[in-house]
Design an enzyme around this catalytic site. Structure first.
Site, PDB file in Angstrom:
ATOM      1  N   CYS A  52      -2.303   9.270   2.235  1.00 20.14           N
ATOM      2  CA  CYS A  52      -1.769   8.661   1.009  1.00 20.14           C
ATOM      3  C   CYS A  52      -2.559   9.064  -0.228  1.00 20.14           C
ATOM      4  O   CYS A  52      -2.010   9.115  -1.322  1.00 20.14           O
ATOM      5  CB  CYS A  52      -1.745   7.146   1.149  1.00 20.14           C
ATOM      6  SG  CYS A  52      -3.358   6.455   1.577  1.00 20.14           S
ATOM      7  N   GLU A 107       0.877  -1.177   0.000  1.00 23.71           N
ATOM      8  CA  GLU A 107       0.000   0.000   0.000  1.00 23.71           C
ATOM      9  C   GLU A 107       0.909   1.221   0.000  1.00 23.71           C
ATOM     10  O   GLU A 107       1.389   1.651   1.050  1.00 23.71           O
ATOM     11  CB  GLU A 107      -0.905  -0.011   1.246  1.00 23.71           C
ATOM     12  CG  GLU A 107      -1.844  -1.206   1.325  1.00 23.71           C
ATOM     13  CD  GLU A 107      -3.019  -1.126   0.356  1.00 23.71           C
ATOM     14  OE1 GLU A 107      -3.162  -0.101  -0.336  1.00 23.71           O
ATOM     15  OE2 GLU A 107      -3.789  -2.093   0.291  1.00 23.71           O
TER      16      GLU A 107
HETATM   17  P1  NAD Z   1       8.200   4.840   4.976  1.00 26.40           P
HETATM   18  O1  NAD Z   1       8.249   4.015   3.727  1.00 26.40           O
HETATM   19  O2  NAD Z   1       9.344   5.715   5.278  1.00 26.40           O
HETATM   20  O3  NAD Z   1       8.024   3.901   6.262  1.00 26.40           O
HETATM   21  C1  NAD Z   1       6.974   2.959   6.408  1.00 26.40           C
HETATM   22  C2  NAD Z   1       7.431   1.828   7.291  1.00 26.40           C
HETATM   23  O4  NAD Z   1       8.548   1.224   6.680  1.00 26.40           O
HETATM   24  C3  NAD Z   1       7.862   2.209   8.707  1.00 26.40           C
HETATM   25  O5  NAD Z   1       7.174   1.388   9.645  1.00 26.40           O
HETATM   26  C4  NAD Z   1       9.345   1.925   8.746  1.00 26.40           C
HETATM   27  O6  NAD Z   1       9.744   1.320   9.960  1.00 26.40           O
HETATM   28  C5  NAD Z   1       9.528   0.907   7.634  1.00 26.40           C
HETATM   29  N1  NAD Z   1      10.834   0.992   6.982  1.00 26.40           N
HETATM   30  C6  NAD Z   1      11.565   2.111   6.714  1.00 26.40           C
HETATM   31  N2  NAD Z   1      12.720   1.769   6.073  1.00 26.40           N
HETATM   32  C7  NAD Z   1      12.688   0.417   5.947  1.00 26.40           C
HETATM   33  C8  NAD Z   1      13.583  -0.534   5.366  1.00 26.40           C
HETATM   34  N3  NAD Z   1      14.722  -0.162   4.799  1.00 26.40           N
HETATM   35  N4  NAD Z   1      13.223  -1.839   5.403  1.00 26.40           N
HETATM   36  C9  NAD Z   1      12.065  -2.227   5.965  1.00 26.40           C
HETATM   37  N5  NAD Z   1      11.199  -1.378   6.523  1.00 26.40           N
HETATM   38  C10 NAD Z   1      11.507  -0.072   6.519  1.00 26.40           C
HETATM   39  O7  NAD Z   1       6.836   5.652   4.871  1.00 26.40           O
HETATM   40  P2  NAD Z   1       6.280   6.726   5.870  1.00 26.40           P
HETATM   41  O8  NAD Z   1       7.048   8.000   5.766  1.00 26.40           O
HETATM   42  O9  NAD Z   1       6.127   6.107   7.202  1.00 26.40           O
HETATM   43  O10 NAD Z   1       4.813   6.947   5.255  1.00 26.40           O
HETATM   44  C11 NAD Z   1       4.542   7.816   4.194  1.00 26.40           C
HETATM   45  C12 NAD Z   1       4.292   7.054   2.917  1.00 26.40           C
HETATM   46  O11 NAD Z   1       3.305   6.046   3.117  1.00 26.40           O
HETATM   47  C13 NAD Z   1       3.722   7.953   1.834  1.00 26.40           C
HETATM   48  O12 NAD Z   1       4.313   7.609   0.610  1.00 26.40           O
HETATM   49  C14 NAD Z   1       2.243   7.589   1.810  1.00 26.40           C
HETATM   50  O13 NAD Z   1       1.595   7.873   0.603  1.00 26.40           O
HETATM   51  C15 NAD Z   1       2.295   6.130   2.111  1.00 26.40           C
HETATM   52  N6  NAD Z   1       1.031   5.648   2.646  1.00 26.40           N
HETATM   53  C16 NAD Z   1       0.283   4.788   1.883  1.00 26.40           C
HETATM   54  C17 NAD Z   1      -0.945   4.342   2.349  1.00 26.40           C
HETATM   55  C18 NAD Z   1      -1.809   3.413   1.520  1.00 26.40           C
HETATM   56  O14 NAD Z   1      -2.761   2.857   2.067  1.00 26.40           O
HETATM   57  N7  NAD Z   1      -1.530   3.223   0.240  1.00 26.40           N
HETATM   58  C19 NAD Z   1      -1.402   4.744   3.595  1.00 26.40           C
HETATM   59  C20 NAD Z   1      -0.610   5.601   4.352  1.00 26.40           C
HETATM   60  C21 NAD Z   1       0.604   6.048   3.859  1.00 26.40           C
END
Ligand code: NAD
Length: 475
Positions: free
Chosen positions: A248, A214
């Site tokens: 998102c 997602e």
């Molecule tokens: P992010 O990708 O930085 O982090 C999300 C999760 O990934 C965190 O829990 C983090 O611990 C983990 N993570 C970070 N680096 C990692 C790695 N190298 N390996 C494994 N896990 C890792 O995203 P964010 O800043 O927390 O959220 C914002 C993004 O999420 C935006 O792009 C937004 O559009 C998207 N989002 C999508 C939805 C959806 O339903 N499609 C919903 C909410 C947010």
């Protein structure tokens, strides 16, 4: 942590193997346990989210994360039984004449890993959890480290009230998330950025773990010549302000007819000011989650401005960067007609700023949308049915709302998910149930085996190849 997470997963998977089939009543009871925990602890959860964001109002968190999660859990609880039923399927001819039957059974997959994000720190865990439990699975949740108080609260309340062999929570930073994503789950759900989503899929591939991703992206809005401009701008200003723009499916780039862009900018700013007469300390406006993200949004705007792009602000501010160091409630920033080279045209904004682009012909808009990564959401405002059909038929996106924003994501009875760079797989509704179920086809052979009399058994007779070839027809 890696050893203990791996051990936890092994124990969950062993518990699953011991009880492969989970009745509808058990699934409902499991979901009810989660509902009870959320209801009883909603105040603590709302307080944790308020603290993590530095002032996200408890009313907003209850509406967004608590009620949003409860709605998913209750919808699945109340609808899962018909979803679980075996489905009879047509058997190929002539076996259908001989008494053969076939069906599809929906089996739980096992243990599902769920990695959540900070912008909806409870919802991005519990919406997938609802579908995973509805499909009879066990689950390990990994909340985002960016909202640590919420993560600790989720961990505490689940460990106090729910058997970790059913739903467990692990907390920690990016290193923990990375180890988590490398575990041999039976399915993994990741909500987050496209960049990290690629890493998750890479890690999952070592164990052939199926993934639901997602992700995000730059969701475009097409405002038609036929739109009620005042109403569209009111709805757009409201949608962009939701969660401080940290959604998102938040509108990111808006295309307006060239002659209307200036008036539209005024209307967006006026409406935003009506909702939020003042920004500083306004409890109705959700601050950007932390200084890092606030500076990131401020820089996207300031870099465009420094390059000579017109920027209009809903409220007078000396410097956006100063706000990042203060209460992180950025006023709405409209970045007008930046060139494609600007960072704000390439990165998801994920905060209270919008790009406005003028157009002369709708085909330019369609081409521009199609020149970018496939977005999570697409919005169309207008009453021109032919144009609306043209935009929908010639673009793609995870989902669509017409004459409003965000709404399709709140549908319980329809799949939610991205396409291409905005993700894969779905949750919500029956499609969520299907994502977390193994669809197992069961064929029941007839008593009488006709293959000997049809000459299908080896050793094959002379002319077998010709007999087969005679059936290669195009009708
Ligand atoms: P992010 O990708 O930085 O982090 C999300 C999760 O990934 C965190 O829990 C983090 O611990 C983990 N993570 C970070 N680096 C990692 C790695 N190298 N390996 C494994 N896990 C890792 O995203 P964010 O800043 O927390 O959220 C914002 C993004 O999420 C935006 O792009 C937004 O559009 C998207 N989002 C999508 C939805 C959806 O339903 N499609 C919903 C909410 C947010």
């Amino acid at each position: 942590m890696t050893d203990s997470m791996a051990g936890l997963l092994e124990r969950q998977q062993a518990a699953h193997t011991l009880q492969m089939s989970v009745s509808a009543a058990q699934r409902r009871e499991r979901i009810q346990q989660v509902i009870n925990v959320v209801v009883e602890n909603h105040q603590a959860l709302a307080e944790a989210m308020e603290a993590d964001f530095g002032g996200r109002s408890q009313g907003f968190s209850i509406m967004n994360d608590i009620l949003g999660s409860l709605a998913c859990l209750k919808y699945t609880r109340d609808n899962l039984e018909p979803w679980m039923q075996n489905e009879n399927r047509d058997v190929f001819s002539p076996y259908d004449q001989l008494g053969s039957t076939a069906r599809v059974e929906y089996q739980p997959k096992g243990s599902v890993g769920v990695i959540g994000t900070w912008n909806a720190p409870l919802y991005t865990l519990l919406a997938p959890l609802a579908c995973a439990l509805g499909a009879g699975n066990r689950v390990i949740l990994k909340p985002s480290e960016v909202t640590p108080k919420t993560a600790e609260t989720i961990e505490r309340i689940f460990s106090q009230h729910i058997d970790p062999l059913l739903v467990a929570v692990v907390t920690g930073g990016v290193d923990v998330s990375a180890s988590f994503s490398a575990l041999p789950f039976d399915h993994m759900v990741f909500t987050g950025s496209t960049t990290v989503g690629k890493k998750i899929m890479r890690a999952a591939s070592d164990n052939l773990v199926p993934v639901t991703l997602e992700l995000g992206g730059k969701s475009p809005v097409v405002v038609s010549e036929s739109a009620d401009l005042a109403e569209a701008c009111k709805r757009l200003a409201l949608a962009k302000s939701n969660n401080g723009g940290q959604v998102c499916v938040s509108p990111d780039i808006i295309y307006f007819p060239r002659a209307k862009l200036d008036q539209a900018a005024d209307l967006l700013l006026e409406n935003f000011r009506t909702f939020f007469p003042q920004m500083s300390d306004n409890p109705d406006f959700v601050p950007v989650v932390n200084q890092h993200h606030c500076s990131r949004v401020a820089q996207l705007v300031e870099q465009a401005q420094a390059a000579g792009v017109e920027v209009r602000s809903s409220h007078d501010v000396a410097s956006l960067s100063d706000i990042a160091a203060q209460d992180k409630r950025l006023p709405l920033q409209l970045v007008i007609s930046p060139s494609k080279d600007e960072r704000i045209m390439q990165e998801e904004i994920f905060g209270p700023a919008l790009v406005l682009l003028p157009y002369d012909d709708i085909s330019e808009v369609i081409n521009d949308i199609n020149s970018r990564e496939k977005p999570l959401a697409l919005y169309y405002f207008g009453e021109d049915q032919a144009e609306q059909a043209n935009v929908l038929a010639n673009t793609t996106s995870g989902g669509v709302s017409i004459n409003d924003c965000l709404m399709h994501a709140a549908m319980h009875d329809a799949p939610f998910g991205g396409v291409g760079a905005s993700g894969m797989g779905h949750y919500h509704g029956r499609e969520g149930f299907l994502s977390f179920s193994h669809m197992r086809t069961v064929f029941v052979a007839p008593v009488h085996d006709p293959r000997a009399e049809w000459g299908m058994l080896p050793p094959h007779y002379e002319g077998f190849k010709e007999a087969m070839a005679a059936q290669v027809t195009a009708d």
